[in-house]
Motif scaffolding. Structure first.
Motif, mmCIF file in Angstrom:
data_model
loop_
_atom_site.group_PDB
_atom_site.id
_atom_site.type_symbol
_atom_site.label_atom_id
_atom_site.label_comp_id
_atom_site.label_asym_id
_atom_site.label_seq_id
_atom_site.Cartn_x
_atom_site.Cartn_y
_atom_site.Cartn_z
ATOM 1 N N GLU A 4 -5.949 69.951 106.893
ATOM 2 C CA GLU A 4 -4.940 70.955 106.562
ATOM 3 C C GLU A 4 -3.788 70.300 105.824
ATOM 4 O OE1 GLU A 4 -4.034 74.215 109.350
ATOM 5 O OE2 GLU A 4 -1.929 73.726 109.022
ATOM 6 N N ILE B 92 -8.916 72.318 103.648
ATOM 7 C CA ILE B 92 -9.893 71.697 102.755
ATOM 8 C C ILE B 92 -11.013 71.041 103.559
ATOM 9 C CG2 ILE B 92 -10.195 69.961 100.923
ATOM 10 C CD1 ILE B 92 -7.227 70.311 100.259
ATOM 11 N N VAL C 296 -13.706 68.258 103.448
ATOM 12 C CA VAL C 296 -13.930 67.065 102.631
ATOM 13 C C VAL C 296 -14.950 66.134 103.301
ATOM 14 C CG1 VAL C 296 -11.911 65.899 103.652
ATOM 15 C CG2 VAL C 296 -12.741 65.153 101.415
ATOM 16 N N LYS D 62 -7.961 60.334 101.323
ATOM 17 C CA LYS D 62 -8.469 61.049 100.147
ATOM 18 C C LYS D 62 -7.606 62.261 99.815
ATOM 19 C CE LYS D 62 -13.321 59.733 99.875
ATOM 20 N NZ LYS D 62 -14.481 59.599 100.728
ATOM 21 N N ILE D 63 -7.284 63.024 100.857
ATOM 22 C CA ILE D 63 -6.548 64.267 100.598
ATOM 23 C C ILE D 63 -5.068 63.969 100.281
ATOM 24 C CG2 ILE D 63 -5.852 66.490 101.592
ATOM 25 C CD1 ILE D 63 -8.811 66.312 100.716
ATOM 26 N N ASP E 96 -4.065 61.449 98.647
ATOM 27 C CA ASP E 96 -4.134 61.051 97.239
ATOM 28 C C ASP E 96 -4.225 62.286 96.338
ATOM 29 O OD1 ASP E 96 -4.417 58.836 95.304
ATOM 30 O OD2 ASP E 96 -6.363 59.755 94.927
ATOM 31 N N ALA E 97 -5.045 63.262 96.755
ATOM 32 C CA ALA E 97 -5.182 64.504 95.987
ATOM 33 C C ALA E 97 -3.851 65.260 95.928
ATOM 34 C CB ALA E 97 -6.268 65.381 96.609
#
Lengths: 93, 93
Positions: free
Chosen positions: B6, B45, B47, B58-59, B61-62
């Motif tokens: 989240e 999301i 992932v 990862k998220i 960074d996104a």
């Protein structure tokens, strides 16, 4: 008493989430291993109420009348703890 | 493994929240004892990642690259538990 209430508004199942889908595609293009993205709108509301239950009822009513579109959206209301705000520091815009 | 992450994106302190302010005024006009309203955007999301930490990185960074505007927005990332999704039921749009 002042309560902090969090309202989460999301699309009903079956309603196309264009924003989430666009983000999913963009993240995929950037190389992130993303399967699905759901977009939600959240409002954190400070409300005066006598009790937690009262705060929840007031904001749930506000959701039905103003914040959520019952045709395509579901909402959930969660009351957090009461917070103490000195009278003179309240935002008055 | 598939993790549900989240992402909460909110305006930095000092940035005017026009949406929240409009809702506050509207709720006041309808008679609700509301003091302040803050609007947030949330993305849930799914992932693929090796671990909780990997999913979070990862998220995050996104968020830096795509989801949040670092000039006016703060973001927070919270990894929920891994979820099992059968390969054939995954949304492929």
């Amino acid at each position: 008493m002042n309560f902090e209430v969090e309202v989460r508004i999301e699309l009903k199942p079956g309603v196309i989430d264009a924003e989430g889908e666009t983000i999913r595609k963009s993240l995929k293009l950037l190389g992130y291993p993303v399967n699905d993205v759901k977009s939600l709108k959240v409002y954190v509301i400070g409300v005066n109420a006598d009790s937690k239950k009262d705060a929840e009822e007031k904001i749930a009513d506000a959701c039905r009348r103003l914040l959520a579109n019952p045709v395509i959206q579901n909402y959930s209301v969660k009351v957090k703890n009461a917070r103490i705000i000195p009278e003179n520091s309240r935002k008055r815009l």
